[in-house]
Scaffold this motif. Structure first.
Motif, PDB file in Angstrom:
ATOM      1  N   PRO A 124      -6.113   2.340 -15.569  1.00 55.88           N
ATOM      2  CA  PRO A 124      -6.526   3.448 -14.708  1.00 55.88           C
ATOM      3  C   PRO A 124      -7.311   3.022 -13.464  1.00 55.88           C
ATOM      4  CG  PRO A 124      -7.509   3.629 -16.902  1.00 55.88           C
ATOM      5  CD  PRO A 124      -6.614   2.439 -16.919  1.00 55.88           C
ATOM      6  N   TRP A 125      -7.884   1.848 -13.468  1.00 55.15           N
ATOM      7  CA  TRP A 125      -8.650   1.360 -12.322  1.00 55.15           C
ATOM      8  C   TRP A 125      -7.762   0.699 -11.267  1.00 55.15           C
ATOM      9  CZ3 TRP A 125      -7.238  -3.620 -12.605  1.00 55.15           C
ATOM     10  CH2 TRP A 125      -6.967  -4.147 -13.858  1.00 55.15           C
ATOM     11  N   LEU A 126      -6.470   0.536 -11.533  1.00 56.50           N
ATOM     12  CA  LEU A 126      -5.571  -0.175 -10.626  1.00 56.50           C
ATOM     13  C   LEU A 126      -5.498   0.424  -9.217  1.00 56.50           C
ATOM     14  CD1 LEU A 126      -3.637  -2.568 -10.386  1.00 56.50           C
ATOM     15  CD2 LEU A 126      -1.810  -1.074 -11.203  1.00 56.50           C
ATOM     16  N   PRO A 127      -5.419   1.742  -9.033  1.00 60.90           N
ATOM     17  CA  PRO A 127      -5.334   2.277  -7.657  1.00 60.90           C
ATOM     18  C   PRO A 127      -6.521   1.867  -6.771  1.00 60.90           C
ATOM     19  CG  PRO A 127      -4.686   3.955  -9.209  1.00 60.90           C
ATOM     20  CD  PRO A 127      -5.233   2.805 -10.019  1.00 60.90           C
ATOM     21  N   ALA A 128      -7.699   1.745  -7.353  1.00 58.96           N
ATOM     22  CA  ALA A 128      -8.874   1.355  -6.564  1.00 58.96           C
ATOM     23  C   ALA A 128      -8.769  -0.096  -6.086  1.00 58.96           C
ATOM     24  CB  ALA A 128     -10.148   1.550  -7.387  1.00 58.96           C
ATOM     25  N   LEU A 129      -8.100  -0.941  -6.870  1.00 61.71           N
ATOM     26  CA  LEU A 129      -7.972  -2.351  -6.501  1.00 61.71           C
ATOM     27  C   LEU A 129      -6.681  -2.664  -5.748  1.00 61.71           C
ATOM     28  CD1 LEU A 129      -9.312  -4.068  -9.749  1.00 61.71           C
ATOM     29  CD2 LEU A 129     -10.522  -3.579  -7.619  1.00 61.71           C
ATOM     30  N   TRP A 130      -5.756  -1.723  -5.713  1.00 63.35           N
ATOM     31  CA  TRP A 130      -4.440  -1.943  -5.126  1.00 63.35           C
ATOM     32  C   TRP A 130      -4.491  -2.475  -3.689  1.00 63.35           C
ATOM     33  CZ3 TRP A 130      -0.183  -2.540  -7.766  1.00 63.35           C
ATOM     34  CH2 TRP A 130       1.042  -2.524  -7.118  1.00 63.35           C
ATOM     35  N   PRO A 131      -5.307  -1.900  -2.789  1.00 58.08           N
ATOM     36  CA  PRO A 131      -5.339  -2.430  -1.414  1.00 58.08           C
ATOM     37  C   PRO A 131      -5.815  -3.886  -1.351  1.00 58.08           C
ATOM     38  CG  PRO A 131      -6.366  -0.269  -1.483  1.00 58.08           C
ATOM     39  CD  PRO A 131      -6.120  -0.690  -2.912  1.00 58.08           C
ATOM     40  N   TYR A 132      -6.676  -4.292  -2.271  1.00 60.16           N
ATOM     41  CA  TYR A 132      -7.187  -5.662  -2.271  1.00 60.16           C
ATOM     42  C   TYR A 132      -6.112  -6.645  -2.738  1.00 60.16           C
ATOM     43  CZ  TYR A 132     -11.414  -3.039  -1.562  1.00 60.16           C
ATOM     44  OH  TYR A 132     -12.345  -2.178  -1.055  1.00 60.16           O
ATOM     45  N   VAL A 151       0.844  -1.207   0.000  1.00 60.77           N
ATOM     46  CA  VAL A 151       0.000   0.000   0.000  1.00 60.77           C
ATOM     47  C   VAL A 151       0.878   1.255   0.000  1.00 60.77           C
ATOM     48  CG1 VAL A 151      -1.591   1.351   1.440  1.00 60.77           C
ATOM     49  CG2 VAL A 151      -2.067  -1.045   0.981  1.00 60.77           C
ATOM     50  N   TRP A 152       1.956   1.239   0.794  1.00 60.88           N
ATOM     51  CA  TRP A 152       2.864   2.378   0.863  1.00 60.88           C
ATOM     52  C   TRP A 152       3.534   2.618  -0.487  1.00 60.88           C
ATOM     53  CZ3 TRP A 152       8.358   2.419   0.679  1.00 60.88           C
ATOM     54  CH2 TRP A 152       8.922   3.668   0.977  1.00 60.88           C
ATOM     55  N   LEU A 153       3.943   1.536  -1.159  1.00 59.55           N
ATOM     56  CA  LEU A 153       4.574   1.682  -2.479  1.00 59.55           C
ATOM     57  C   LEU A 153       3.596   2.228  -3.505  1.00 59.55           C
ATOM     58  CD1 LEU A 153       6.669  -1.600  -2.632  1.00 59.55           C
ATOM     59  CD2 LEU A 153       7.529   0.735  -2.341  1.00 59.55           C
ATOM     60  N   ASP A 154       2.318   1.929  -3.318  1.00 62.65           N
ATOM     61  CA  ASP A 154       1.241   2.364  -4.209  1.00 62.65           C
ATOM     62  C   ASP A 154       1.411   1.766  -5.598  1.00 62.65           C
ATOM     63  OD1 ASP A 154      -1.200   3.523  -4.555  1.00 62.65           O
ATOM     64  OD2 ASP A 154      -0.498   5.585  -4.423  1.00 62.65           O
ATOM     65  N   ALA A 155       0.384   1.875  -6.378  1.00 63.19           N
ATOM     66  CA  ALA A 155       0.401   1.321  -7.736  1.00 63.19           C
ATOM     67  C   ALA A 155       1.430   2.067  -8.577  1.00 63.19           C
ATOM     68  CB  ALA A 155      -0.983   1.425  -8.358  1.00 63.19           C
ATOM     69  N   PRO A 156       2.286   1.341  -9.295  1.00 64.59           N
ATOM     70  CA  PRO A 156       3.291   2.007 -10.135  1.00 64.59           C
ATOM     71  C   PRO A 156       2.642   2.895 -11.192  1.00 64.59           C
ATOM     72  CG  PRO A 156       3.650  -0.380 -10.055  1.00 64.59           C
ATOM     73  CD  PRO A 156       2.356  -0.104  -9.357  1.00 64.59           C
ATOM     74  N   ALA A 157       3.211   4.069 -11.401  1.00 66.22           N
ATOM     75  CA  ALA A 157       2.651   5.053 -12.345  1.00 66.22           C
ATOM     76  C   ALA A 157       2.503   4.472 -13.749  1.00 66.22           C
ATOM     77  CB  ALA A 157       3.520   6.300 -12.373  1.00 66.22           C
ATOM     78  N   PHE A 158       3.495   3.686 -14.206  1.00 64.67           N
ATOM     79  CA  PHE A 158       3.396   3.128 -15.556  1.00 64.67           C
ATOM     80  C   PHE A 158       2.206   2.177 -15.662  1.00 64.67           C
ATOM     81  CE2 PHE A 158       5.796  -0.242 -13.519  1.00 64.67           C
ATOM     82  CZ  PHE A 158       5.291  -1.403 -14.105  1.00 64.67           C
TER      83      PHE A 158
END
Length: 159
Positions: A121-129, A108-115
């Motif tokens: 574009p929907w990746l940040p919403a699913l990242w915590p899961y 979660v701290w690393l967050d979804a990679p920008a590339f």
């Protein structure tokens, strides 16, 4: 020599342990869905931050998996002292829980990679899961061994 038919092993032998591992893993998968559902509740209706939500959902999922493992995986364990056993389960699984939560928090701290976000574009919403899934896998091995040996009273084969 034993009177058991070929291929049948007494409880505590590899075949029995394999069944326990499979049951533990299947309950763990169900626990992952409980964890993700609780994470959604914590993030959305409760409005917790991602880190607090991760802790909340872990606690809910750990309680669920304790109950299910008590009912289905470690059936020979005592049915007395449920609250004490639950507390021992949470304490014993704290090692796997730390691995689980550390993995989750790191991802979660690393967050979804920008590339990747550019492509998906929907990746940040699913990242915590996804982080929850990675954390659960990372902690499962620790949790099985400690649950079997310390909580549900089974000794390792040959011990």
């Amino acid at each position: 020599m034993t009177d058991l038919p070929k291929g049948d092993l007494p409880e505590g032998k590899p075949k029995h342990v394999k069944a326990e591992v499979m049951s533990f893993a299947l309950i763990g998968v169900a626990g992952l869905f409980v964890d993700m559902g609780a994470l959604w509740v914590a993030l959305n209706p409760l409005g917790l931050d991602k880190h607090s939500a991760g802790f909340f959902s872990y606690f809910v999922a750990a309680t669920f998996t304790w109950w299910m493992n008590r009912q289905f995986t470690f059936t020979g364990a005592s049915r007395r002292g449920a609250i004490r056993q639950w507390a021992k389960f949470l304490a014993a699984n704290a090692v796997g829980g730390v691995v689980n939560l550390a993995t989750y928090n790191l991802i979660v701290w690393l967050d979804a990679p920008a590339f990747a976000v550019t492509l998906l574009p929907w990746l940040p919403a699913l990242w915590p899961y996804g982080a929850k899934g990675a954390g659960s896998l990372a902690g499962m091995g620790f949790n099985f061994v400690l649950s079997k040996m310390l909580v549900f009273g089974h000794k390792a084969p040959g011990a």
